[in-house]
Scaffold this motif. Sequence first.
Motif, PDB file in Angstrom:
ATOM      1  N   GLY A  97      68.139  42.553  51.423  1.00  0.00           N
ATOM      2  CA  GLY A  97      68.730  42.036  53.389  1.00  0.00           C
ATOM      3  C   GLY A  97      69.872  41.480  52.549  1.00  0.00           C
ATOM      4  N   SER A  98      70.780  41.232  53.251  1.00  0.00           N
ATOM      5  CA  SER A  98      72.208  40.027  53.077  1.00  0.00           C
ATOM      6  C   SER A  98      71.484  38.713  53.259  1.00  0.00           C
ATOM      7  CB  SER A  98      72.655  40.315  54.857  1.00  0.00           C
ATOM      8  OG  SER A  98      73.399  41.364  55.143  1.00  0.00           O
ATOM      9  N   PHE A  99      70.779  37.802  54.403  1.00  0.00           N
ATOM     10  CA  PHE A  99      70.286  37.154  54.036  1.00  0.00           C
ATOM     11  C   PHE A  99      70.339  36.078  52.610  1.00  0.00           C
ATOM     12  CE2 PHE A  99      67.699  33.868  52.761  1.00  0.00           C
ATOM     13  CZ  PHE A  99      67.899  32.278  53.454  1.00  0.00           C
ATOM     14  N   TRP A 100      68.976  37.748  51.943  1.00  0.00           N
ATOM     15  CA  TRP A 100      68.538  37.163  50.498  1.00  0.00           C
ATOM     16  C   TRP A 100      69.874  37.399  49.599  1.00  0.00           C
ATOM     17  CZ3 TRP A 100      64.390  34.652  49.716  1.00  0.00           C
ATOM     18  CH2 TRP A 100      63.324  34.368  51.215  1.00  0.00           C
ATOM     19  N   VAL A 112      77.973  20.084  45.024  1.00  0.00           N
ATOM     20  CA  VAL A 112      77.577  21.534  45.862  1.00  0.00           C
ATOM     21  C   VAL A 112      76.403  21.641  45.935  1.00  0.00           C
ATOM     22  CG1 VAL A 112      78.041  23.691  45.188  1.00  0.00           C
ATOM     23  CG2 VAL A 112      78.941  22.443  44.121  1.00  0.00           C
ATOM     24  N   TRP A 113      75.006  21.479  45.028  1.00  0.00           N
ATOM     25  CA  TRP A 113      73.595  21.470  45.816  1.00  0.00           C
ATOM     26  C   TRP A 113      73.411  20.329  46.945  1.00  0.00           C
ATOM     27  CZ3 TRP A 113      70.113  24.810  45.817  1.00  0.00           C
ATOM     28  CH2 TRP A 113      68.695  24.768  46.369  1.00  0.00           C
ATOM     29  N   ILE A 114      74.280  19.369  47.236  1.00  0.00           N
ATOM     30  CA  ILE A 114      73.706  18.375  48.491  1.00  0.00           C
ATOM     31  C   ILE A 114      74.398  19.437  49.889  1.00  0.00           C
ATOM     32  CG2 ILE A 114      75.018  16.531  50.157  1.00  0.00           C
ATOM     33  CD1 ILE A 114      75.212  14.914  47.306  1.00  0.00           C
ATOM     34  N   PHE A 115      75.624  20.422  49.342  1.00  0.00           N
ATOM     35  CA  PHE A 115      75.261  20.841  50.784  1.00  0.00           C
ATOM     36  C   PHE A 115      74.968  22.684  50.983  1.00  0.00           C
ATOM     37  CE2 PHE A 115      79.507  18.531  50.584  1.00  0.00           C
ATOM     38  CZ  PHE A 115      79.496  18.177  52.074  1.00  0.00           C
ATOM     39  N   LEU A 116      74.633  23.069  49.389  1.00  0.00           N
ATOM     40  CA  LEU A 116      73.635  24.276  50.100  1.00  0.00           C
ATOM     41  C   LEU A 116      71.818  24.079  50.484  1.00  0.00           C
ATOM     42  CD1 LEU A 116      74.780  26.161  46.459  1.00  0.00           C
ATOM     43  CD2 LEU A 116      75.324  26.427  48.397  1.00  0.00           C
ATOM     44  N   MET A 140      89.540  27.314  56.197  1.00  0.00           N
ATOM     45  CA  MET A 140      89.215  28.732  56.632  1.00  0.00           C
ATOM     46  C   MET A 140      88.090  28.758  57.189  1.00  0.00           C
ATOM     47  SD  MET A 140      88.992  31.502  52.775  1.00  0.00           S
ATOM     48  CE  MET A 140      87.923  30.324  52.425  1.00  0.00           C
ATOM     49  N   THR A 141      87.179  28.509  57.433  1.00  0.00           N
ATOM     50  CA  THR A 141      85.876  28.380  57.518  1.00  0.00           C
ATOM     51  C   THR A 141      86.131  28.434  58.978  1.00  0.00           C
ATOM     52  OG1 THR A 141      85.358  27.662  55.480  1.00  0.00           O
ATOM     53  CG2 THR A 141      83.542  27.589  57.895  1.00  0.00           C
ATOM     54  N   PHE A 142      87.195  27.396  59.626  1.00  0.00           N
ATOM     55  CA  PHE A 142      86.530  26.976  61.097  1.00  0.00           C
ATOM     56  C   PHE A 142      87.595  27.646  61.892  1.00  0.00           C
ATOM     57  CE2 PHE A 142      85.062  22.607  59.870  1.00  0.00           C
ATOM     58  CZ  PHE A 142      83.733  22.581  61.892  1.00  0.00           C
ATOM     59  N   VAL A 143      88.859  28.868  61.276  1.00  0.00           N
ATOM     60  CA  VAL A 143      89.814  29.053  61.661  1.00  0.00           C
ATOM     61  C   VAL A 143      89.351  30.957  62.210  1.00  0.00           C
ATOM     62  CG1 VAL A 143      91.494  31.255  61.036  1.00  0.00           C
ATOM     63  CG2 VAL A 143      91.871  28.895  61.038  1.00  0.00           C
ATOM     64  N   LEU A 144      88.660  31.475  60.786  1.00  0.00           N
ATOM     65  CA  LEU A 144      87.856  32.837  60.982  1.00  0.00           C
ATOM     66  C   LEU A 144      86.345  32.243  61.925  1.00  0.00           C
ATOM     67  CD1 LEU A 144      87.866  34.230  56.964  1.00  0.00           C
ATOM     68  CD2 LEU A 144      88.811  34.546  59.710  1.00  0.00           C
ATOM     69  N   TYR A 145      85.707  31.276  61.942  1.00  0.00           N
ATOM     70  CA  TYR A 145      84.558  31.119  62.627  1.00  0.00           C
ATOM     71  C   TYR A 145      84.377  31.395  64.227  1.00  0.00           C
ATOM     72  CZ  TYR A 145      80.701  28.848  65.125  1.00  0.00           C
ATOM     73  OH  TYR A 145      79.808  28.493  65.320  1.00  0.00           O
ATOM     74  N   TRP A 146      85.781  30.667  64.888  1.00  0.00           N
ATOM     75  CA  TRP A 146      86.084  31.147  66.142  1.00  0.00           C
ATOM     76  C   TRP A 146      86.147  32.801  66.575  1.00  0.00           C
ATOM     77  CZ3 TRP A 146      83.719  27.598  68.159  1.00  0.00           C
ATOM     78  CH2 TRP A 146      83.603  26.173  67.681  1.00  0.00           C
ATOM     79  N   ASP A 147      86.460  33.105  65.756  1.00  0.00           N
ATOM     80  CA  ASP A 147      86.890  34.780  66.056  1.00  0.00           C
ATOM     81  C   ASP A 147      86.322  35.487  65.343  1.00  0.00           C
ATOM     82  OD1 ASP A 147      88.825  36.826  66.402  1.00  0.00           O
ATOM     83  OD2 ASP A 147      87.702  37.871  64.274  1.00  0.00           O
ATOM     84  N   SER A 151      81.738  30.041  53.224  1.00  0.00           N
ATOM     85  CA  SER A 151      82.836  30.121  53.724  1.00  0.00           C
ATOM     86  C   SER A 151      81.975  31.853  54.889  1.00  0.00           C
ATOM     87  CB  SER A 151      83.929  30.553  53.740  1.00  0.00           C
ATOM     88  OG  SER A 151      84.166  30.837  55.100  1.00  0.00           O
ATOM     89  N   SER A 152      82.213  32.311  53.980  1.00  0.00           N
ATOM     90  CA  SER A 152      81.363  33.835  53.767  1.00  0.00           C
ATOM     91  C   SER A 152      80.504  33.630  54.237  1.00  0.00           C
ATOM     92  CB  SER A 152      81.783  35.222  52.405  1.00  0.00           C
ATOM     93  OG  SER A 152      82.449  35.110  52.057  1.00  0.00           O
ATOM     94  N   TYR A 153      79.099  32.990  53.577  1.00  0.00           N
ATOM     95  CA  TYR A 153      77.357  32.630  54.166  1.00  0.00           C
ATOM     96  C   TYR A 153      77.782  32.423  56.077  1.00  0.00           C
ATOM     97  CZ  TYR A 153      72.985  30.639  54.857  1.00  0.00           C
ATOM     98  OH  TYR A 153      71.956  30.667  54.976  1.00  0.00           O
ATOM     99  N   ILE A 154      78.028  31.510  56.147  1.00  0.00           N
ATOM    100  CA  ILE A 154      78.809  30.913  57.684  1.00  0.00           C
ATOM    101  C   ILE A 154      79.199  32.179  58.532  1.00  0.00           C
ATOM    102  CG2 ILE A 154      79.328  29.063  58.968  1.00  0.00           C
ATOM    103  CD1 ILE A 154      79.449  26.926  56.228  1.00  0.00           C
ATOM    104  N   LEU A 155      80.568  32.526  58.232  1.00  0.00           N
ATOM    105  CA  LEU A 155      80.863  33.806  59.132  1.00  0.00           C
ATOM    106  C   LEU A 155      80.033  34.686  59.275  1.00  0.00           C
ATOM    107  CD1 LEU A 155      84.293  33.027  57.901  1.00  0.00           C
ATOM    108  CD2 LEU A 155      83.455  32.351  60.006  1.00  0.00           C
ATOM    109  N   THR A 156      78.961  35.484  57.907  1.00  0.00           N
ATOM    110  CA  THR A 156      78.284  37.052  58.631  1.00  0.00           C
ATOM    111  C   THR A 156      76.825  36.512  58.654  1.00  0.00           C
ATOM    112  OG1 THR A 156      78.861  37.242  55.926  1.00  0.00           O
ATOM    113  CG2 THR A 156      76.638  38.332  56.966  1.00  0.00           C
ATOM    114  N   ARG A 157      76.486  34.901  59.127  1.00  0.00           N
ATOM    115  CA  ARG A 157      74.953  34.243  59.542  1.00  0.00           C
ATOM    116  C   ARG A 157      75.833  34.114  61.007  1.00  0.00           C
ATOM    117  NH1 ARG A 157      70.854  29.857  57.616  1.00  0.00           N
ATOM    118  NH2 ARG A 157      69.216  30.145  59.541  1.00  0.00           N
TER     119      ARG A 157
END
Lengths: 190, 92
Positions: free
Chosen positions: A124-127, A178-182, B80-87, A36-42
């Motif tokens: 960097g953030s990505f790495w 987990v790897w299937i999603f990574l 958690m991801t979806f709620v924060l994503y739109w923000d 989730s942190s990765y997706i949001l930071t990206r």
Amino acid sequence: MRTAITSEQPSPAYRGKIALWWLIASEIMIFGGAVSSYILTRTASTGWPAEAAHLSIALATVNTFFLLTSSMTMAMAFAAYEKMDQRGVRTFLLFTILLGLAFLGIKAYEYTSHIGAGLAPWSGSFWAFYYMLTGLHALHVIAGLIVNVTLLLAARKGLGVGYRIEIAGLYWHFVDIVWIFLFPLLYLSY
Amino acid sequence: MAADRVHSHHIATWVWLVVLMLVGVFATVLPLDRSVIVGLIFAVATVKAALVARNYMHLKSENWLIYAIAVIPVLLAVAMTFVLYWDVLRHY
């Protein structure tokens, strides 16, 4: 008049399975938080596609193939246990271990190539995310391998692996998921 | 006989997993919008994960308790991801 009090205790196999599913639940939150942190930071960053382009899709595809195949051999080891085929248990456990080692070997090659090219966790953030996510996953692969090697040694000595092989299998399949999603997250979606 | 059926079932699941893996990889070169491709490869990944969970982790034959233990943290992580994503999308 006395009445007999009976209680139905779940079997050790079921208790072990419940415990492992609780472990998996906590692992889902660990990986879920990291992903989730990765997706949001990206989402909030620019320039990540150029960084992700350094990753090898071919190597990651081969590694995905290894892990998917190891899940099948692990499931077959459990199937062999169910039909009391000790030789089958040993053979499929050995294949699972070899495929896990092959996965780690390719991952180590990727790491050394990237670090040799100056792309370290602090580049960097990505790495930082890439090494954190794949490193955390690799640690889980290593843990699964230790369990599988222990079971293989027990099976080779003629000791029964019992229901433990199902528990070990659940963990191994979770690591595969987990790897299937990574794989698409890091290698395919830039 | 039953064991042979189990083995062939595991192999069939593996074939599907490998085919879906290749679909995910080749989807990246399709002449489609980036968001469509990303949606497609994550849909494929979700199907692969479901195949492993149902067939190799035997979730299809488990009781409600194990389903609940498995599904609740997944829903929490996704929410958690979806709620924060739109923000994040609105601010960056």
